[in-house]
Design an enzyme around this catalytic site. Structure first.
Site, PDB file in Angstrom:
ATOM      1  CG  HIS A   1      27.421  35.275  56.161  1.00 47.55           C
ATOM      2  ND1 HIS A   1      28.508  34.650  56.720  1.00 47.55           N
ATOM      3  CD2 HIS A   1      27.162  34.616  55.014  1.00 47.55           C
ATOM      4  CE1 HIS A   1      28.896  33.666  55.927  1.00 47.55           C
ATOM      5  NE2 HIS A   1      28.102  33.634  54.882  1.00 47.55           N
TER       6      HIS A   1
ATOM      7  CE1 TYR B   1      36.066  36.563  63.433  1.00 51.20           C
ATOM      8  CE2 TYR B   1      33.718  36.220  63.058  1.00 51.20           C
ATOM      9  CZ  TYR B   1      34.911  36.842  62.729  1.00 51.20           C
ATOM     10  OH  TYR B   1      34.939  37.745  61.693  1.00 51.20           O
TER      11      TYR B   1
ATOM     12  N   PRO C   1      42.851  41.258  61.756  1.00 49.24           N
ATOM     13  CG  PRO C   1      43.512  39.365  60.575  1.00 49.24           C
ATOM     14  CD  PRO C   1      44.032  40.442  61.459  1.00 49.24           C
TER      15      PRO C   1
ATOM     16  CE  LYS D   1      34.003  46.096  62.004  1.00 51.35           C
ATOM     17  NZ  LYS D   1      33.059  45.727  60.990  1.00 51.35           N
TER      18      LYS D   1
ATOM     19  CE1 TYR E   1      32.547  39.920  62.562  1.00 50.39           C
ATOM     20  CE2 TYR E   1      30.944  40.187  60.790  1.00 50.39           C
ATOM     21  CZ  TYR E   1      32.065  39.577  61.313  1.00 50.39           C
ATOM     22  OH  TYR E   1      32.720  38.624  60.564  1.00 50.39           O
TER      23      TYR E   1
HETATM   24  C1  LIG Z   1      47.744  39.314  54.248  1.00 48.98           C
HETATM   25  C2  LIG Z   1      46.527  40.165  54.521  1.00 48.98           C
HETATM   26  C3  LIG Z   1      45.327  39.562  54.875  1.00 48.98           C
HETATM   27  C4  LIG Z   1      44.203  40.348  55.146  1.00 48.98           C
HETATM   28  N1  LIG Z   1      43.042  39.741  55.512  1.00 48.98           N
HETATM   29  C5  LIG Z   1      41.974  40.517  55.800  1.00 48.98           C
HETATM   30  C6  LIG Z   1      40.755  39.930  56.215  1.00 48.98           C
HETATM   31  O1  LIG Z   1      40.641  38.713  56.322  1.00 48.98           O
HETATM   32  N2  LIG Z   1      39.706  40.758  56.501  1.00 48.98           N
HETATM   33  C7  LIG Z   1      39.818  42.131  56.389  1.00 48.98           C
HETATM   34  O2  LIG Z   1      38.849  42.857  56.610  1.00 48.98           O
HETATM   35  N3  LIG Z   1      40.951  42.686  55.987  1.00 48.98           N
HETATM   36  C8  LIG Z   1      42.017  41.922  55.692  1.00 48.98           C
HETATM   37  N4  LIG Z   1      43.164  42.503  55.313  1.00 48.98           N
HETATM   38  C9  LIG Z   1      43.171  43.937  55.194  1.00 48.98           C
HETATM   39  C10 LIG Z   1      42.619  44.389  53.853  1.00 48.98           C
HETATM   40  O3  LIG Z   1      42.995  43.507  52.841  1.00 48.98           O
HETATM   41  C11 LIG Z   1      43.123  45.789  53.613  1.00 48.98           C
HETATM   42  O4  LIG Z   1      42.579  46.613  54.644  1.00 48.98           O
HETATM   43  C12 LIG Z   1      42.766  46.372  52.257  1.00 48.98           C
HETATM   44  O5  LIG Z   1      43.464  45.680  51.227  1.00 48.98           O
HETATM   45  C13 LIG Z   1      43.100  47.856  52.212  1.00 48.98           C
HETATM   46  O6  LIG Z   1      43.006  48.320  50.907  1.00 48.98           O
HETATM   47  P1  LIG Z   1      43.969  49.468  50.408  1.00 48.98           P
HETATM   48  O7  LIG Z   1      43.568  49.718  48.990  1.00 48.98           O
HETATM   49  O8  LIG Z   1      43.925  50.595  51.369  1.00 48.98           O
HETATM   50  O9  LIG Z   1      45.443  48.891  50.490  1.00 48.98           O
HETATM   51  P2  LIG Z   1      46.098  47.704  49.663  1.00 48.98           P
HETATM   52  O10 LIG Z   1      45.116  46.649  49.365  1.00 48.98           O
HETATM   53  O11 LIG Z   1      47.339  47.349  50.383  1.00 48.98           O
HETATM   54  O12 LIG Z   1      46.475  48.389  48.278  1.00 48.98           O
HETATM   55  C14 LIG Z   1      47.550  49.274  48.159  1.00 48.98           C
HETATM   56  C15 LIG Z   1      48.073  49.203  46.737  1.00 48.98           C
HETATM   57  O13 LIG Z   1      49.106  50.166  46.585  1.00 48.98           O
HETATM   58  C16 LIG Z   1      50.152  49.586  45.858  1.00 48.98           C
HETATM   59  N5  LIG Z   1      51.391  50.298  46.204  1.00 48.98           N
HETATM   60  C17 LIG Z   1      52.139  50.187  47.329  1.00 48.98           C
HETATM   61  N6  LIG Z   1      53.173  51.030  47.292  1.00 48.98           N
HETATM   62  C18 LIG Z   1      53.090  51.689  46.122  1.00 48.98           C
HETATM   63  C19 LIG Z   1      53.878  52.675  45.516  1.00 48.98           C
HETATM   64  N7  LIG Z   1      54.982  53.147  46.115  1.00 48.98           N
HETATM   65  N8  LIG Z   1      53.511  53.146  44.321  1.00 48.98           N
HETATM   66  C20 LIG Z   1      52.397  52.691  43.702  1.00 48.98           C
HETATM   67  N9  LIG Z   1      51.605  51.736  44.228  1.00 48.98           N
HETATM   68  C21 LIG Z   1      51.954  51.253  45.430  1.00 48.98           C
HETATM   69  C22 LIG Z   1      50.157  48.138  46.271  1.00 48.98           C
HETATM   70  O14 LIG Z   1      50.787  47.298  45.301  1.00 48.98           O
HETATM   71  C23 LIG Z   1      48.666  47.850  46.399  1.00 48.98           C
HETATM   72  O15 LIG Z   1      48.103  47.368  45.200  1.00 48.98           O
HETATM   73  C24 LIG Z   1      44.291  41.737  55.041  1.00 48.98           C
HETATM   74  C25 LIG Z   1      45.493  42.346  54.675  1.00 48.98           C
HETATM   75  C26 LIG Z   1      46.618  41.577  54.425  1.00 48.98           C
HETATM   76  C27 LIG Z   1      47.895  42.257  54.051  1.00 48.98           C
END
Ligand SMILES: Cc1cc2nc3c(=O)[nH]c(=O)nc-3n(C[C@H](O)[C@H](O)[C@H](O)COP(=O)(O)OP(=O)(O)OC[C@H]3O[C@@H](n4cnc5c(N)ncnc54)[C@H](O)[C@@H]3O)c2cc1C
Length: 389
Positions: free
Chosen positions: A72, A200, A292, A296, A384
């Site tokens: 994009h 947006y 969101p 980021k 962005y």
């Molecule tokens: C509903 C939703 C929609 C989103 N939409 C967007 C979007 O449109 N654009 C965007 O940029 N970002 C979006 N985000 C944010 C983005 O998805 C997250 O920033 C990203 O997933 C971060 O990755 P992470 O691995 O740090 O955390 P997570 O993806 O949350 O992964 C953490 C992992 O740890 C595991 N876990 C939790 N607790 C424990 C434990 N005690 N023991 C072992 N494992 C554990 C969980 O099951 C999970 O698999 C969204 C987030 C959510 C919740």
């Protein structure tokens, strides 16, 4: 069991870190609370910055991303029926890539499997011990059996609701939070996107976003009340409301269809400081959350992984702790800028319950400034596509 790095959380942060470390000969074990299918079923982010794409390349996981991701070069911003485009590539030399978080996570799981990486699923009662001393270890149960892993370092990649952040004593931790007075109702539908770039939309009925995962899969969002539940919104009601919030010509060509996923996400800005406590490092959503708007979330998780990966490589390969000592500050410097951008873009695009007529005029004049001022567009585009690591 003994390993070099225990990674708590098998989401994108944990998997990417584990895969990158493995490529440099550093051993890790990933502990994930859920099943792999559950993690892969979560529909979340979809816009990747150049930095994350670079990390996926370094991890040897970018083939499918390059083959199937959609480049994009810009995005549309609308206000009522007025619409203008911000050209990322012209303004910054860099586009973004649209590729779903679920696909990226699948690529990382496949790579870990191929490399024989150690991932334990469905772990419970994960407890971090000795992180502030020289003998950190993690205990947990799996299938009712108690286990312990001794390690050099622990990476807390377990998201906002994980245990890692809570393991840092309150006397050490400072948390900064802003909760927004609305949520996003999102649907996924097997319909062609209304436009080939994201839209947006600021409308008098509230914010809307037209996004996508690929040419046959659309992701749409509308700002909703925090008291709404998914059951309050039929597909028909969602499409009608979306059409009212986007410019008329776009509404006319919007292809609707049944939703295959529908969810409501509250919006929050959150940062915890510091991101390191002894031998424990927080990464991604475990340490910070952004609304969101501006995509980021996943991208800030990736920049944390970059700084931690660099620090751990320096430690294991050059015997220097400079990188891990600087981790928290380096990661936070970039995170606060992403927090600012997401907060600014959210404030510009949403309707707030307490917004006065003066506040609305400020929003309109800022949109007008963005439409007509190249410096403002450049600043928006730089943020962005992602600030440099
Ligand atoms: C509903 C939703 C929609 C989103 N939409 C967007 C979007 O449109 N654009 C965007 O940029 N970002 C979006 N985000 C944010 C983005 O998805 C997250 O920033 C990203 O997933 C971060 O990755 P992470 O691995 O740090 O955390 P997570 O993806 O949350 O992964 C953490 C992992 O740890 C595991 N876990 C939790 N607790 C424990 C434990 N005690 N023991 C072992 N494992 C554990 C969980 O099951 C999970 O698999 C969204 C987030 C959510 C919740």
């Amino acid at each position: 069991m003994k390993t070099q790095v225990v990674i708590i959380g098998g989401g994108p942060s944990g998997l990417l870190l584990s895969q990158l470390l493995d490529r440099r000969g550093i051993e890790s074990v990933v502990l994930e609370r859920k099943t792999k299918e559950y993690v892969l079923g979560r529909i979340r982010a979809g816009v990747l910055e150049r930095g994350l794409v670079g990390l996926m390349e370094e991890a040897g996981c970018a083939d499918r991303l390059h083959a199937e991701g959609i480049v994009h070069d810009g995005t549309l911003v609308s206000h009522g029926d007025d619409m203008f485009r911000i050209d990322f590539t012209e303004l910054t030399g860099t586009p973004v890539i649209v590729y779903g978080q679920t696909e990226l996570t699948r690529d990382l799981y496949d790579a870990r499997k191929e490399a024989g990486g150690s991932i334990e699923f469905e772990v419970d009662d994960v407890t971090i011990l000795g992180a502030d001393g020289d003998a950190p270890h993690v205990t947990y149960t799996v299938g009712g059996e108690a286990r312990r892993i001794d390690c050099d370092f622990i990476a807390g990649c377990d998201g906002f609701h994980g245990v890692s952040r809570q393991a840092i004593p309150l006397s050490v931790r400072t948390e900064y939070e802003k909760v927004y007075p609305f949520g996003w109702l999102g649907i996924l539908s097997e319909t062609p996107p209304v436009h080939d770039e994201l839209i947006y939309a600021n409308s008098e009925r509230g914010f809307a976003l037209c996004s996508m995962r690929n040419s046959k899969l659309s992701r749409y969002y509308i700002q909703c009340s925090l008291s709404d539940s998914v059951n309050d919104w039929t597909d028909e009601a969602f499409w009608q409301e979306l059409k009212r919030r986007i410019p008329g010509p776009m509404a006319d060509k919007l292809v609707t269809g049944p939703s295959i996923e529908k969810s409501i996400a509250p919006l929050r800005s959150f940062v915890t400081e510091p991101m390191r406590w002894g031998r424990l490092f927080l990464c991604g959503d475990a340490a910070h959350i952004v609304p969101p708007t501006g995509a980021k979330g996943l991208n800030t998780a990736a920049s944390d992984v970059h700084y931690l990966y660099e620090g751990l490589c320096e430690f294991y390969k050059a015997g220097s702790s400079t990188g891990i000592d600087a981790y928290s500050q380096r990661a936070l410097n970039r995170i606060w800028k992403a927090e600012r951008f997401s907060w600014w873009f959210s404030s510009l695009m949403h309707r707030y319950p307490e917004q006065s007529s003066f506040d609305l005029k400020m929003q309109i004049s800022e949109l007008d400034f963005l439409r007509s001022n190249k410096a403002a567009q450049t600043a928006m585009a730089q943020n962005y596509v992602g600030l440099p690591y």
